[in-house]
Write an enzyme that holds these catalytic residues in place. Structure first.
Site, PDB file in Angstrom:
ATOM      1  N   LYS A  52      10.329  49.289  -5.242  1.00  0.00           N
ATOM      2  CA  LYS A  52       9.416  48.911  -6.332  1.00  0.00           C
ATOM      3  C   LYS A  52       7.967  49.218  -5.923  1.00  0.00           C
ATOM      4  CE  LYS A  52      12.574  45.390  -8.028  1.00  0.00           C
ATOM      5  NZ  LYS A  52      13.012  43.989  -8.004  1.00  0.00           N
ATOM      6  N   GLN A  96      11.201  38.087  -5.794  1.00  0.00           N
ATOM      7  CA  GLN A  96      12.496  38.726  -5.586  1.00  0.00           C
ATOM      8  C   GLN A  96      13.587  37.677  -5.345  1.00  0.00           C
ATOM      9  OE1 GLN A  96      13.145  42.151  -5.827  1.00  0.00           O
ATOM     10  NE2 GLN A  96      15.296  41.585  -5.603  1.00  0.00           N
ATOM     11  N   ASP A 119       9.195  40.220 -14.866  1.00  0.00           N
ATOM     12  CA  ASP A 119      10.660  40.212 -14.763  1.00  0.00           C
ATOM     13  C   ASP A 119      11.289  39.623 -16.029  1.00  0.00           C
ATOM     14  OD1 ASP A 119      11.923  41.392 -12.628  1.00  0.00           O
ATOM     15  OD2 ASP A 119      11.635  39.701 -11.257  1.00  0.00           O
TER      16      ASP A 119
END
Ligand code: NAD
Length: 292
Positions: A52, A96, A119
């Protein structure tokens, strides 16, 4: 049979974003800035976060990786989250998953500012998604929708069977596929571990979206001719003959299922790269929304 090439489409999306970022720079505007918080040293998470951050660099975004030790307390992680919420330099960030067992994931995700939640995991954003409102759609379902769109896969009036009801893939994609729109307008069945007649259902499906995480679970005798297959599964299977000691496989017995399919995503190179591209797209959206 046509391959739904997530690698190719994700590269196209990244090129489109690169052009927009270059234009932002030319106008003297701030470029999008994505931060990623990683707690601990889980191998898969390190790989995901690393790619990412690398993708951000390639397309001209600013990026910050906040790598915290495994022993980080929930309180300290929450402090970090609040800091990111209040930092005007950061347009969007991700925490994460999975987090170490001693940290309450739900508590942390609830603390993320919905306006920076690229997200799309915060209940505010999930709720807006379910109500067709402007939001951040979480990257994996967003990526699946974009892939179907760019390959012009007809979803209208089709029977879509989603396998898996997780909050990050199965549940949201089942909502998106049933919504008005193109892609969308599908009749959706959401199957899960307690579903009794799965094969009966998948045999009726025009589209199967598999997100359960069991290698080669979906076999050719479970699908009909002409089916569209979206394989979300990513599982590391131990293999000493490989340099890394494992190989990556999806939920679908690709070699046999692909013979019956009209469209199919490979693993790797299908939904995975689309997920990263759509996270970047959400970060660009966050920057644009903060501008306005
Ligand atoms: P999860 O692991 O949280 O849940 C799995 C789901 O599968 C559950 O809802 C369960 O009910 C269902 N399930 C399990 N066994 C089943 C069975 N025998 N029959 C029917 N349903 C069954 O799911 P997740 O987090 O959505 O992850 C699923 C897979 O997708 C994993 O392999 C994960 O690595 C992968 N994934 C990939 C991406 C990507 O970017 N491509 C993103 C997220 C997850």
């Amino acid at each position: 049979m046509e391959i739904l090439d997530g690698k190719k489409i994700s590269n196209q999306i990244k090129e489109e974003i690169t052009v927009e970022v270059a234009q932002m720079k030319e106008r003297g505007e701030k470029v999008p800035h994505l931060a990623a918080v990683l707690v601990g040293n889980d191998g898969a998470s390190l790989t995901y976060v690393g790619s990412k951050v690398r993708s951000c660099k390639k397309i001209g975004f600013e990026s910050t990786l906040i790598h915290l030790p495994e022993e980080t307390t929930e309180e300290d992680l929450l402090k970090q989250v609040h800091q990111l919420n209040n930092d005007p330099a950061i347009d969007g960030y991700i925490v994460q998953l999975p987090l170490p067992k001693h940290i309450d994931e739900e508590k942390v995700l609830m603390a993320v500012d919905p306006d920076k939640d690229v997200d799309g995991f915060h209940p505010t954003n999930f709720g807006k998604m379910a109500l067709d409102m402007e939001t951040f759609i979480s990257a994996t379902p967003f990526g699946i929708m974009e892939l179907l769109k760019r390959y012009n896969v007809d979803t209208e009036g089709k029977h879509t069977v989603v396998i898996g009801r997780s909050h990050i893939v199965g549940r949201p994609i089942s909502i998106l596929m049933s919504q008005k729109g193109k892609p969308g307008n599908s009749t959706v069945t959401l199957a899960h571990s307690r579903t009794k007649n799965l094969k009966e259902l998948t045999l009726q499906a025009d589209i199967v979206i598999s997100a359960l995480g069991v290698p080669r679970f979906l076999k050719a005798d479970m699908v009909k001719e002409g089916v569209t297959i979206i394989d979300v599964g990513i599982t590391r299977v131990a293999d000493d003959t490989k340099e890394k000691g494992y190989y990556i496989t999806g939920d679908v017995d690709f070699d046999n299922v692909s013979k019956k399919a009209s469209f199919i995503t490979p693993v790797p190179g299908g939904v995975g790269p689309m997920t990263i591209a759509m996270l970047l797209k959400n970060t660009l959206l966050a920057r644009e929304r903060h501008n306005n």
